[in-house]
Design a protein around this motif. Structure first.
Motif, PDB file in Angstrom:
ATOM      1  N   LYS A 166       0.846  -1.193   0.000  1.00 19.10           N
ATOM      2  CA  LYS A 166       0.000   0.000   0.000  1.00 19.10           C
ATOM      3  C   LYS A 166       0.884   1.247   0.000  1.00 19.10           C
ATOM      4  O   LYS A 166       2.074   1.198   0.327  1.00 19.10           O
ATOM      5  N   TYR A 167       0.255   2.386  -0.367  1.00 20.56           N
ATOM      6  CA  TYR A 167       0.921   3.681  -0.252  1.00 20.56           C
ATOM      7  C   TYR A 167       0.788   4.186   1.188  1.00 20.56           C
ATOM      8  O   TYR A 167      -0.286   4.077   1.795  1.00 20.56           O
ATOM      9  N   ARG A 168       1.872   4.748   1.730  1.00 19.09           N
ATOM     10  CA  ARG A 168       1.853   5.300   3.082  1.00 19.09           C
ATOM     11  C   ARG A 168       2.420   6.715   3.074  1.00 19.09           C
ATOM     12  O   ARG A 168       3.383   7.021   2.352  1.00 19.09           O
ATOM     13  N   GLU A 169       1.852   7.568   3.893  1.00 17.12           N
ATOM     14  CA  GLU A 169       2.276   8.970   3.944  1.00 17.12           C
ATOM     15  C   GLU A 169       3.754   9.091   4.302  1.00 17.12           C
ATOM     16  O   GLU A 169       4.244   8.454   5.232  1.00 17.12           O
ATOM     17  N   ILE A 170       4.449   9.946   3.553  1.00 18.14           N
ATOM     18  CA  ILE A 170       5.854  10.226   3.830  1.00 18.14           C
ATOM     19  C   ILE A 170       6.103  11.726   3.957  1.00 18.14           C
ATOM     20  O   ILE A 170       7.141  12.165   4.419  1.00 18.14           O
ATOM     21  N   SER A 171       5.097  12.529   3.564  1.00 16.46           N
ATOM     22  CA  SER A 171       5.194  13.987   3.695  1.00 16.46           C
ATOM     23  C   SER A 171       3.809  14.597   3.613  1.00 16.46           C
ATOM     24  O   SER A 171       2.961  14.133   2.841  1.00 16.46           O
ATOM     25  N   SER A 172       3.581  15.628   4.414  1.00 20.98           N
ATOM     26  CA  SER A 172       2.381  16.455   4.299  1.00 20.98           C
ATOM     27  C   SER A 172       2.835  17.882   4.031  1.00 20.98           C
ATOM     28  O   SER A 172       3.638  18.430   4.789  1.00 20.98           O
ATOM     29  N   CYS A 173       2.338  18.474   2.942  1.00 12.16           N
ATOM     30  CA  CYS A 173       2.714  19.831   2.555  1.00 12.16           C
ATOM     31  C   CYS A 173       1.480  20.722   2.673  1.00 12.16           C
ATOM     32  O   CYS A 173       0.478  20.475   2.001  1.00 12.16           O
ATOM     33  N   SER A 174       1.564  21.740   3.535  1.00  7.58           N
ATOM     34  CA  SER A 174       0.362  22.497   3.898  1.00  7.58           C
ATOM     35  C   SER A 174       0.558  24.003   3.778  1.00  7.58           C
ATOM     36  O   SER A 174       1.648  24.529   4.029  1.00  7.58           O
ATOM     37  N   ASN A 175      -0.529  24.670   3.407  1.00  6.58           N
ATOM     38  CA  ASN A 175      -0.618  26.128   3.465  1.00  6.58           C
ATOM     39  C   ASN A 175      -1.543  26.475   4.629  1.00  6.58           C
ATOM     40  O   ASN A 175      -2.697  26.048   4.660  1.00  6.58           O
ATOM     41  N   PHE A 176      -1.021  27.243   5.574  1.00  6.53           N
ATOM     42  CA  PHE A 176      -1.807  27.632   6.742  1.00  6.53           C
ATOM     43  C   PHE A 176      -2.405  29.028   6.576  1.00  6.53           C
ATOM     44  O   PHE A 176      -3.061  29.524   7.490  1.00  6.53           O
ATOM     45  N   GLU A 177      -2.130  29.657   5.428  1.00  5.98           N
ATOM     46  CA  GLU A 177      -2.544  31.043   5.199  1.00  5.98           C
ATOM     47  C   GLU A 177      -2.072  31.897   6.382  1.00  5.98           C
ATOM     48  O   GLU A 177      -0.921  31.776   6.805  1.00  5.98           O
ATOM     49  N   ASP A 178      -2.936  32.747   6.955  1.00 10.41           N
ATOM     50  CA  ASP A 178      -2.484  33.610   8.062  1.00 10.41           C
ATOM     51  C   ASP A 178      -2.884  33.057   9.440  1.00 10.41           C
ATOM     52  O   ASP A 178      -2.805  33.758  10.446  1.00 10.41           O
ATOM     53  N   PHE A 179      -3.299  31.774   9.474  1.00  9.06           N
ATOM     54  CA  PHE A 179      -3.797  31.163  10.710  1.00  9.06           C
ATOM     55  C   PHE A 179      -2.725  31.139  11.793  1.00  9.06           C
ATOM     56  O   PHE A 179      -2.964  31.526  12.944  1.00  9.06           O
ATOM     57  N   GLN A 180      -1.523  30.673  11.451  1.00  9.87           N
ATOM     58  CA  GLN A 180      -0.425  30.657  12.417  1.00  9.87           C
ATOM     59  C   GLN A 180       0.137  32.061  12.621  1.00  9.87           C
ATOM     60  O   GLN A 180       0.492  32.442  13.747  1.00  9.87           O
ATOM     61  N   ALA A 181       0.228  32.819  11.546  1.00 11.57           N
ATOM     62  CA  ALA A 181       0.816  34.163  11.628  1.00 11.57           C
ATOM     63  C   ALA A 181       0.048  35.062  12.594  1.00 11.57           C
ATOM     64  O   ALA A 181       0.636  35.874  13.305  1.00 11.57           O
ATOM     65  N   ARG A 182      -1.281  34.904  12.619  1.00 11.63           N
ATOM     66  CA  ARG A 182      -2.081  35.728  13.533  1.00 11.63           C
ATOM     67  C   ARG A 182      -1.767  35.364  14.978  1.00 11.63           C
ATOM     68  O   ARG A 182      -1.694  36.240  15.842  1.00 11.63           O
ATOM     69  N   ARG A 183      -1.587  34.095  15.268  1.00 16.41           N
ATOM     70  CA  ARG A 183      -1.214  33.675  16.618  1.00 16.41           C
ATOM     71  C   ARG A 183       0.168  34.213  16.991  1.00 16.41           C
ATOM     72  O   ARG A 183       0.411  34.599  18.127  1.00 16.41           O
ATOM     73  N   MET A 184       1.083  34.185  16.029  1.00 18.01           N
ATOM     74  CA  MET A 184       2.470  34.558  16.309  1.00 18.01           C
ATOM     75  C   MET A 184       2.747  36.047  16.138  1.00 18.01           C
ATOM     76  O   MET A 184       3.825  36.517  16.476  1.00 18.01           O
ATOM     77  N   LYS A 185       1.789  36.785  15.554  1.00  9.69           N
ATOM     78  CA  LYS A 185       2.013  38.186  15.175  1.00  9.69           C
ATOM     79  C   LYS A 185       3.211  38.271  14.229  1.00  9.69           C
ATOM     80  O   LYS A 185       4.094  39.118  14.383  1.00  9.69           O
TER      81      LYS A 185
END
Length: 451
Positions: free
Chosen positions: A373-392
């Protein structure tokens, strides 16, 4: 964290977006808190204005030689009421912030809707699946037969879900790290960074691990706290104990679950000049995860462990560039698999399978003959400004001259242990030997077979 302004002005959009995840927002509580916040804010502003006006009046009366005693009492009473109103406003805001910090990101419009991982959408495949004239073994059988992977020793030393690698397998693991770092820095334009493996709670909040996923983390205890608590246990003055606990919480540390946390937090409380954007970082680190809630899942071998290593890609970009950056970052992770001749597929996660902070995610899944079977080896994500707002985390827009929230992205480039597993299983022969992919041999000192 979601934009509070969005909740106030377009609640229906938020509700609809979150419903695609199967997440129900408690709108009654939010509406009630927002109503109270507005009322208390108005009261607070009125009290501030009244206190200022009375203070000016005191100045005038004093200048005229008048009696200000009654005015001073009024100002004192106003001050007490103002403090109480400000405290109430702060409490309401904390409750609203807790809801926001516990609410996941809204999926991007291009994310396929679904109710489970079964609804994830395959985008493309690369490479031919290997054909064997024998029954392929999994990495556990291969590694133990070679005498180079030892799970029993790791359990004896630490606990289950750890591994000891030795000899050529340990060298292959190290070679993969070097190979990935060199490719990403020399061919893909990333800056290599080396970061702490422990972070504070604020860093975990910044990337979304806290408060919601604390049970998935390994906390680092400060042993001295218990000695101090023992001293004050019988002391009637519990304020001392409370203060000690407060200080402990401020300095609480966590082992990183991924290099995404410290690397992304490099931008916390920063304003990045436009000319320095985008920032592209690559980082190798160990990762530590309690795997809470995964009891009985992937207990065999190196697929799901408490400690593993990754080469992580992080990009900090202008908002208008983030979805192009997601495609680019995903391609950088794919390039490693292609250079190693490992067959894989790219899957767009459906709305219900997205990570907490992600607006859109591609999973790369490598073929494992031992599991068929295929198994996950990487997840590539765009968080937009979700993290940036938390971190300023902001950048300065040259058109307006003002700081704005940037967009954050990350992806594994790749998970080292799973890449090792994939090589062992895809490049095995009938005798149980492991053939080293051609691109890796220079990092292995010319070794082409692990025998």
């Amino acid at each position: 964290m979601l934009d509070p302004h969005l909740l106030r002005t377009n609640l229906d959009f938020v509700i609809n977006g979150l419903s695609k995840r199967g997440y129900k927002l408690d709108t009654e509580v939010i509406t009630e808190l927002e109503s109270r916040r507005k009322q208390v804010q108005i009261t607070t502003q009125e009290l501030q204005q009244e206190r200022n006006a009375r203070s000016k009046e005191i100045g005038k009366v004093k200048a005229q030689g008048g009696d200000v005693e009654s005015l001073l009492k009024q100002v004192g009473d106003l001050g007490d009421r103002l403090k109480a109103s400000e405290a109430e406003l702060e409490q309401i805001q904390e409750e609203l912030n807790f809801i926001l910090m516990s609410t996941p990101n809204i999926p991007h419009a291009s994310v396929p809707e679904g109710t489970s991982e079964a609804d994830n959408r395959e985008i493309r495949r690369w490479g031919d699946l290997p054909k064997f004239d024998f029954e392929p073994r999994d990495h556990v059988d291969l590694g133990e037969a070679l005498g180079l992977i030892d799970f029993e020793a790791a359990t004896r030393i630490t606990a289950s879900r750890f591994v000891v690698m030795s000899g050529a397998i340990a060298r292959l693991h190290r070679a993969l790290i070097q190979f990935m770092l060199d490719i990403h820095t020399q061919e893909h334009g990333y800056t290599e960074v080396n970061v702490p493996y422990m972070v504070n709670a604020e860093s975990m909040r910044g990337t979304g691990q806290l408060p919601k996923f604390k049970e998935d983390l390994f906390g680092v205890s400060h042993g001295g706290i218990f000695d101090y608590l023992n001293i004050f246990t019988d002391n009637p003055d519990f304020e001392k104990t409370k203060e000690i606990i407060r200080q402990y919480v401020k300095t609480e540390m966590f082992l990183i679950p991924t290099a995404e946390v410290p690397v992304t937090n490099l931008a916390r409380d920063q304003i990045i000049p436009s000319g320095k954007m985008p920032l592209k970082y690559v980082c190798h680190s160990p990762c530590f995860r309690s795997e809470a809630g995964s009891y009985g899942k992937d207990t065999r071998g190196m697929i799901r462990q408490h400690q593993f290593e990754k080469v992580e890609l992080v990009q900090l970009v202008k908002p208008q560039d983030s979805y192009q950056a997601l495609e680019e970052l995903t391609g950088h992770a794919e390039a490693i698999l292609q250079k190693l001749a490992l067959p894989y597929r790219v899957v767009a996660l459906c709305s219900a399978d997205l990570g907490f902070s992600s607006a859109k995610t591609y999973d790369l899944e490598v073929w494992l003959p031992g599991q068929q079977k295929y198994r996950e080896i990487s997840s590539c994500s765009n968080f937009e400004d979700f993290q940036a707002r938390r971190m300023k985390a902001r950048w300065r827009n040259p058109e307006t001259g003002k700081p704005e929230l940037l967009h954050t992205l990350n992806g594994s480039g790749l998970a080292v242990g799973r890449t090792l597993v994939a090589i062992m299983e895809n490049f095995q022969d009938r005798e149980g030997r492991i053939h080293i992919p051609e691109q890796l041999r220079s990092w292995m000192g010319g070794i082409d077979i692990i025998d």
